[in-house]
Scaffold this active site. Sequence first.
Site, PDB file in Angstrom:
ATOM      1  N   THR A 142      52.959  47.392  24.450  1.00 38.55           N
ATOM      2  CA  THR A 142      53.993  48.393  24.757  1.00 38.55           C
ATOM      3  C   THR A 142      53.399  49.794  24.889  1.00 38.55           C
ATOM      4  OG1 THR A 142      55.525  47.043  23.458  1.00 38.55           O
ATOM      5  CG2 THR A 142      56.227  49.284  23.991  1.00 38.55           C
TER       6      THR A 142
ATOM      7  N   ARG B  54      49.711  48.317  31.953  1.00 41.77           N
ATOM      8  CA  ARG B  54      50.070  49.500  31.159  1.00 41.77           C
ATOM      9  C   ARG B  54      48.834  50.348  30.829  1.00 41.77           C
ATOM     10  NH1 ARG B  54      54.621  46.443  27.424  1.00 41.77           N
ATOM     11  NH2 ARG B  54      56.478  47.187  28.516  1.00 41.77           N
TER      12      ARG B  54
ATOM     13  N   TYR C 130      69.365  47.414  27.487  1.00 45.29           N
ATOM     14  CA  TYR C 130      68.552  47.580  26.279  1.00 45.29           C
ATOM     15  C   TYR C 130      69.403  47.600  25.002  1.00 45.29           C
ATOM     16  CZ  TYR C 130      64.162  48.473  28.779  1.00 45.29           C
ATOM     17  OH  TYR C 130      63.014  48.347  29.544  1.00 45.29           O
TER      18      TYR C 130
ATOM     19  N   ASN D  28      56.127  53.533  30.233  1.00 43.07           N
ATOM     20  CA  ASN D  28      55.046  52.544  30.252  1.00 43.07           C
ATOM     21  C   ASN D  28      55.096  51.606  31.457  1.00 43.07           C
ATOM     22  OD1 ASN D  28      57.225  51.104  29.420  1.00 43.07           O
ATOM     23  ND2 ASN D  28      56.320  50.331  27.527  1.00 43.07           N
TER      24      ASN D  28
ATOM     25  N   LYS E 265      59.496  50.424  36.278  1.00 40.20           N
ATOM     26  CA  LYS E 265      60.323  51.486  35.700  1.00 40.20           C
ATOM     27  C   LYS E 265      60.263  52.757  36.566  1.00 40.20           C
ATOM     28  CE  LYS E 265      60.025  49.756  30.928  1.00 40.20           C
ATOM     29  NZ  LYS E 265      59.756  50.118  29.507  1.00 40.20           N
TER      30      LYS E 265
ATOM     31  N   PHE F  28      64.162  55.459  19.410  1.00 31.31           N
ATOM     32  CA  PHE F  28      63.770  55.702  20.799  1.00 31.31           C
ATOM     33  C   PHE F  28      64.851  55.316  21.802  1.00 31.31           C
ATOM     34  CE2 PHE F  28      62.157  51.468  19.629  1.00 31.31           C
ATOM     35  CZ  PHE F  28      62.654  50.678  20.658  1.00 31.31           C
TER      36      PHE F  28
ATOM     37  N   HIS G  59      58.733  46.771  32.526  1.00 31.99           N
ATOM     38  CA  HIS G  59      59.420  45.958  31.517  1.00 31.99           C
ATOM     39  C   HIS G  59      58.971  44.515  31.657  1.00 31.99           C
ATOM     40  CE1 HIS G  59      62.591  44.038  29.168  1.00 31.99           C
ATOM     41  NE2 HIS G  59      62.731  43.198  30.167  1.00 31.99           N
TER      42      HIS G  59
ATOM     43  N   GLU H 196      68.158  38.111  31.411  1.00 31.91           N
ATOM     44  CA  GLU H 196      67.830  39.411  32.020  1.00 31.91           C
ATOM     45  C   GLU H 196      67.806  39.317  33.550  1.00 31.91           C
ATOM     46  OE1 GLU H 196      65.233  41.224  28.287  1.00 31.91           O
ATOM     47  OE2 GLU H 196      64.227  40.847  30.200  1.00 31.91           O
TER      48      GLU H 196
ATOM     49  N   ARG I  98      53.329  39.051  29.969  1.00 33.18           N
ATOM     50  CA  ARG I  98      53.091  40.035  28.907  1.00 33.18           C
ATOM     51  C   ARG I  98      51.584  40.281  28.717  1.00 33.18           C
ATOM     52  NH1 ARG I  98      57.822  41.870  26.439  1.00 33.18           N
ATOM     53  NH2 ARG I  98      56.485  42.949  24.976  1.00 33.18           N
TER      54      ARG I  98
HETATM   55  P1  IDP Z   1      58.314  45.958  25.366  1.00 27.53           P
HETATM   56  O1  IDP Z   1      58.804  46.688  26.611  1.00 27.53           O
HETATM   57  O2  IDP Z   1      56.811  45.919  25.315  1.00 27.53           O
HETATM   58  O3  IDP Z   1      58.956  44.610  25.200  1.00 27.53           O
HETATM   59  P2  IDP Z   1      60.067  46.903  23.230  1.00 27.53           P
HETATM   60  O4  IDP Z   1      59.661  47.041  21.806  1.00 27.53           O
HETATM   61  O5  IDP Z   1      60.977  45.780  23.599  1.00 27.53           O
HETATM   62  O6  IDP Z   1      58.728  46.870  24.118  1.00 27.53           O
HETATM   63  O7  IDP Z   1      60.735  48.294  23.643  1.00 27.53           O
HETATM   64  C1  IDP Z   1      61.419  48.420  24.887  1.00 27.53           C
HETATM   65  C2  IDP Z   1      60.970  49.696  25.546  1.00 27.53           C
HETATM   66  O8  IDP Z   1      61.402  50.797  24.726  1.00 27.53           O
HETATM   67  C3  IDP Z   1      59.469  49.899  25.676  1.00 27.53           C
HETATM   68  O9  IDP Z   1      58.920  49.266  26.812  1.00 27.53           O
HETATM   69  C4  IDP Z   1      59.350  51.413  25.755  1.00 27.53           C
HETATM   70  O10 IDP Z   1      59.697  51.886  27.059  1.00 27.53           O
HETATM   71  C5  IDP Z   1      60.439  51.837  24.781  1.00 27.53           C
HETATM   72  N1  IDP Z   1      59.885  52.029  23.425  1.00 27.53           N
HETATM   73  C6  IDP Z   1      59.667  51.088  22.484  1.00 27.53           C
HETATM   74  N2  IDP Z   1      59.152  51.616  21.351  1.00 27.53           N
HETATM   75  C7  IDP Z   1      59.068  52.947  21.585  1.00 27.53           C
HETATM   76  C8  IDP Z   1      58.602  54.051  20.785  1.00 27.53           C
HETATM   77  O11 IDP Z   1      58.177  53.912  19.633  1.00 27.53           O
HETATM   78  N3  IDP Z   1      58.646  55.282  21.388  1.00 27.53           N
HETATM   79  C9  IDP Z   1      59.126  55.482  22.655  1.00 27.53           C
HETATM   80  N4  IDP Z   1      59.571  54.473  23.414  1.00 27.53           N
HETATM   81  C10 IDP Z   1      59.539  53.215  22.906  1.00 27.53           C
HETATM   82 MG    MG Z   2      60.872  44.057  24.715  1.00 21.19          MG
END
Ligand code: IDP
Ligand code: MG
Length: 145
Positions: A96, A107, A54, A117, A14, A62, A120, A131, A90
């Site tokens: 996350t 992370r 996304y 974070n 990212k 978010f 992805h 993807e 993962r």
């Molecule tokens: P993942 O990347 O671990 O699969 P997802 O729930 O799919 O997590 O969310 C996609 C991305 O959206 C996350 O990697 C993060 O950058 C952002 N994100 C998800 N939840 C939050 C939140 O509660 N606050 C801020 N950003 C979030």
């Molecule tokens: Mg995800």
Amino acid sequence: MEHTVVERTLAILKPDCVRKHLIGEVVARIEKAGFTVLAMKKVRLSKESAGGFYAVHKGRPFYDGLVEFMSSGPCVPIALEKENAVADYRTLIGATDPKDAAPGTIRKLFADNKGENIVHGSDSPENGLSEINYFFSSKELIEVG
Ligand code: IDP
Ligand code: MG
């Protein structure tokens, strides 16, 4: 036997990863964990392309911040292949939110917060393939040989 299906998954380094000059550090960890890099490039996503990628999160609180962040600078999508790639990647990156991520995960080591974070990762083999197709054409995916 479990874990013998070869899968593909999409990683994205990212914009925070690129800004922190951590591309090499993170790719090294991915390769040391046994993943084959099929394709990799640096791209600057428009808000439209970040939002499209996304789209599943549209409407979440978010979402707007995520689109803003993902289009704030270049990122590095990487198509990966390995047995059990989706789950193993993962595990390598961690939860996350870096506060919840296991010690030693990418992370936990490098991310500042749940939004920014570092990486992805796809959440299923099916999404891994779709993807990868979002960023790469089939002829850009080069197997080891
Ligand atoms: P993942 O990347 O671990 O699969 P997802 O729930 O799919 O997590 O969310 C996609 C991305 O959206 C996350 O990697 C993060 O950058 C952002 N994100 C998800 N939840 C939050 C939140 O509660 N606050 C801020 N950003 C979030
Ligand atoms: Mg995800």
